[in-house]
Design a protein around this motif. Structure first.
Motif, mmCIF file in Angstrom:
data_model
loop_
_atom_site.group_PDB
_atom_site.id
_atom_site.type_symbol
_atom_site.label_atom_id
_atom_site.label_comp_id
_atom_site.label_asym_id
_atom_site.label_seq_id
_atom_site.Cartn_x
_atom_site.Cartn_y
_atom_site.Cartn_z
ATOM 1 N N ASN A 1 -13.662 13.423 -1.036
ATOM 2 C CA ASN A 1 -13.539 14.676 -0.286
ATOM 3 C C ASN A 1 -12.092 14.890 0.145
ATOM 4 O OD1 ASN A 1 -16.384 15.277 -0.343
ATOM 5 N ND2 ASN A 1 -16.629 13.600 1.111
ATOM 6 N N LEU A 2 -11.305 15.510 -0.707
ATOM 7 C CA LEU A 2 -9.897 15.762 -0.429
ATOM 8 C C LEU A 2 -9.681 17.244 -0.145
ATOM 9 C CD1 LEU A 2 -8.460 13.481 -3.255
ATOM 10 C CD2 LEU A 2 -8.394 13.023 -0.794
ATOM 11 N N PRO A 3 -8.623 17.590 0.599
ATOM 12 C CA PRO A 3 -8.451 18.977 1.029
ATOM 13 C C PRO A 3 -7.993 19.932 -0.069
ATOM 14 C CG PRO A 3 -6.609 17.631 1.770
ATOM 15 C CD PRO A 3 -7.617 16.682 1.193
ATOM 16 N N ASP A 4 -7.375 19.409 -1.130
ATOM 17 C CA ASP A 4 -6.792 20.310 -2.126
ATOM 18 C C ASP A 4 -7.475 20.241 -3.490
ATOM 19 O OD1 ASP A 4 -5.854 17.697 -2.412
ATOM 20 O OD2 ASP A 4 -3.929 18.325 -3.239
ATOM 21 N N ILE A 5 -7.825 19.034 -3.948
ATOM 22 C CA ILE A 5 -8.425 18.849 -5.273
ATOM 23 C C ILE A 5 -9.654 17.974 -5.122
ATOM 24 C CG2 ILE A 5 -8.036 18.109 -7.660
ATOM 25 C CD1 ILE A 5 -5.060 18.232 -7.150
ATOM 26 N N ASP A 6 -10.716 18.307 -5.816
ATOM 27 C CA ASP A 6 -11.911 17.470 -5.778
ATOM 28 C C ASP A 6 -11.582 16.082 -6.315
ATOM 29 O OD1 ASP A 6 -14.996 17.349 -5.562
ATOM 30 O OD2 ASP A 6 -14.546 16.545 -7.555
ATOM 31 N N GLY A 7 -12.135 15.066 -5.656
ATOM 32 C CA GLY A 7 -11.842 13.695 -6.039
ATOM 33 C C GLY A 7 -12.178 13.366 -7.480
ATOM 34 N N LEU A 8 -13.205 13.991 -8.022
ATOM 35 C CA LEU A 8 -13.564 13.740 -9.421
ATOM 36 C C LEU A 8 -12.472 14.244 -10.363
ATOM 37 C CD1 LEU A 8 -17.368 14.618 -9.353
ATOM 38 C CD2 LEU A 8 -16.297 12.356 -9.249
ATOM 39 N N GLN A 9 -11.867 15.382 -10.019
ATOM 40 C CA GLN A 9 -10.755 15.883 -10.821
ATOM 41 C C GLN A 9 -9.557 14.952 -10.726
ATOM 42 O OE1 GLN A 9 -10.967 19.993 -8.913
ATOM 43 N NE2 GLN A 9 -10.405 20.533 -10.992
ATOM 44 N N VAL A 10 -9.318 14.438 -9.529
ATOM 45 C CA VAL A 10 -8.223 13.483 -9.328
ATOM 46 C C VAL A 10 -8.459 12.236 -10.178
ATOM 47 C CG1 VAL A 10 -7.077 11.975 -7.649
ATOM 48 C CG2 VAL A 10 -7.690 14.317 -7.013
ATOM 49 N N LEU B 1 0.831 -1.209 0.000
ATOM 50 C CA LEU B 1 0.000 0.000 0.000
ATOM 51 C C LEU B 1 0.858 1.249 0.000
ATOM 52 C CD1 LEU B 1 -3.048 1.055 0.432
ATOM 53 C CD2 LEU B 1 -2.295 1.458 2.774
ATOM 54 N N ASP B 2 0.562 2.162 -0.921
ATOM 55 C CA ASP B 2 1.098 3.514 -0.872
ATOM 56 C C ASP B 2 -0.057 4.427 -0.467
ATOM 57 O OD1 ASP B 2 3.596 2.729 -1.669
ATOM 58 O OD2 ASP B 2 3.338 3.293 -3.766
ATOM 59 N N HIS B 3 0.263 5.453 0.326
ATOM 60 C CA HIS B 3 -0.793 6.343 0.814
ATOM 61 C C HIS B 3 -0.482 7.784 0.441
ATOM 62 C CE1 HIS B 3 -2.509 8.912 4.193
ATOM 63 N NE2 HIS B 3 -3.530 8.588 3.421
ATOM 64 N N ALA B 4 -1.490 8.481 -0.059
ATOM 65 C CA ALA B 4 -1.395 9.915 -0.334
ATOM 66 C C ALA B 4 -2.493 10.622 0.438
ATOM 67 C CB ALA B 4 -1.535 10.186 -1.829
ATOM 68 N N GLY B 5 -2.120 11.664 1.164
ATOM 69 C CA GLY B 5 -3.094 12.409 1.941
ATOM 70 C C GLY B 5 -3.694 13.582 1.196
ATOM 71 N N THR B 6 -3.212 13.834 -0.010
ATOM 72 C CA THR B 6 -3.748 14.928 -0.838
ATOM 73 C C THR B 6 -3.977 14.412 -2.257
ATOM 74 O OG1 THR B 6 -1.568 15.712 -1.563
ATOM 75 C CG2 THR B 6 -2.452 16.627 0.494
ATOM 76 N N GLY B 7 -4.831 15.117 -2.981
ATOM 77 C CA GLY B 7 -5.083 14.744 -4.364
ATOM 78 C C GLY B 7 -3.859 14.933 -5.235
ATOM 79 N N ALA B 8 -3.087 15.989 -4.986
ATOM 80 C CA ALA B 8 -1.901 16.273 -5.802
ATOM 81 C C ALA B 8 -0.882 15.146 -5.693
ATOM 82 C CB ALA B 8 -1.279 17.603 -5.389
ATOM 83 N N LEU B 9 -0.638 14.696 -4.469
ATOM 84 C CA LEU B 9 0.307 13.596 -4.279
ATOM 85 C C LEU B 9 -0.245 12.312 -4.884
ATOM 86 C CD1 LEU B 9 2.885 12.376 -3.174
ATOM 87 C CD2 LEU B 9 1.745 12.132 -0.937
ATOM 88 N N GLY B 10 -1.541 12.113 -4.743
ATOM 89 C CA GLY B 10 -2.162 10.925 -5.315
ATOM 90 C C GLY B 10 -1.987 10.854 -6.824
ATOM 91 N N VAL B 11 -2.217 11.982 -7.499
ATOM 92 C CA VAL B 11 -2.041 12.021 -8.953
ATOM 93 C C VAL B 11 -0.584 11.759 -9.318
ATOM 94 C CG1 VAL B 11 -2.121 13.498 -10.993
ATOM 95 C CG2 VAL B 11 -4.010 13.535 -9.350
#
Length: 232
Positions: free
Chosen positions: A58-67, A32-42
């Motif tokens: 529901n992410l703090p920086d980018i909407d999940g749909l955009q991610v 498992l890799d974990h990202a706490g923000t959408g930017a890191l996830g992308v």
């Protein structure tokens, strides 16, 4: 224990939920890799190969749909995305599927169901994976477990083929020893340093085919492929 050993990316900002999922997944022997923000996830999803992405809406920086859209557009493979959200209205689900989500799980959820859905998505995705992988001078046929280097057939063991396949998929990035070990043996690696023996055998095969120096050891991390087109 789950029969499949999956590599999962969790994009979730809630620390408690992330911890619960990480503990459960670790118990299955998954990586498992974990990202706490959408930017890191992308960034992770577009630079590594995963079997499944677990995406909170529901992410703090980018909407999940955009991610979701960014991952579908830029990931190196068509990775399935399982959305995790408290939004359970039909309209929310419809938007998620329209933006590329492959499945939907409403919070709170049973972690056992999460595992079942991940396995189902990974199996479904594998049915559509192109069985031929070409990376630089390498050509690998997944279905037959055969590999060629500059048209020279490599005589690889099943473990050697799996290692080369993962290195090719992750190229130009390094693959950690722990990730290679999990790829070969899941959560129950042999007591001896078998990975080092398999790496040695693979390196010898590459050298015999004219590929000396291709398999590089990264100290304190793992291994990567150094292809000729990177050295120019």
């Amino acid at each position: 224990m789950s029969a499949a050993v999956l590599t999962v990316l969790l994009i979730e900002d809630h620390a408690g939920i992330a911890r619960q999922i990480a503990t459960f997944v670790d118990g299955l022997g998954w990586q498992l890799d974990h990202a706490g923000t959408g930017a890191l996830g992308v960034r992770l999803a577009t630079s590594h190969v995963y079997d499944v992405v677990l995406l909170d809406l529901n992410l703090p920086d980018i909407d999940g749909l955009q991610v979701c859209r960014a991952i579908k557009a830029g990931a190196p493979s068509n990775v399935p995305i399982l959305m995790l959200t408290a939004r359970d209205a039909y309209e929310d689900k419809a938007r998620g599927f329209h933006d590329g989500a492959d499945d939907y799980l409403t919070k709170p959820f049973d972690l056992r169901e999460l595992a079942l859905r991940c396995e189902a998505l990974a199996r479904r995705s594998q049915l559509h994976v192109h069985q031929e992988l070409r990376v630089g001078p390498f050509m690998l046929l997944a279905r037959e477990s055969r590999a060629h280097y500059r048209d020279v057939a490599l005589s690889l063991t099943q473990s050697g083929f799996k290692i080369l396949m993962l290195l090719c998929r992750e190229h130009p990035h390094a693959v950690a020893r722990a990730a290679l070990s999990a790829h070969l043996w899941g959560s129950e690696p042999p007591e001896s340093d078998a990975l080092k023996s398999h790496i040695y055998a693979l390196r010898k095969q590459l050298e015999a085919a004219g590929g000396a120096g291709l398999l590089v050891t990264i100290p304190q991390l793992g291994y990567r492929l150094a292809l000729a087109d990177e050295k120019g």
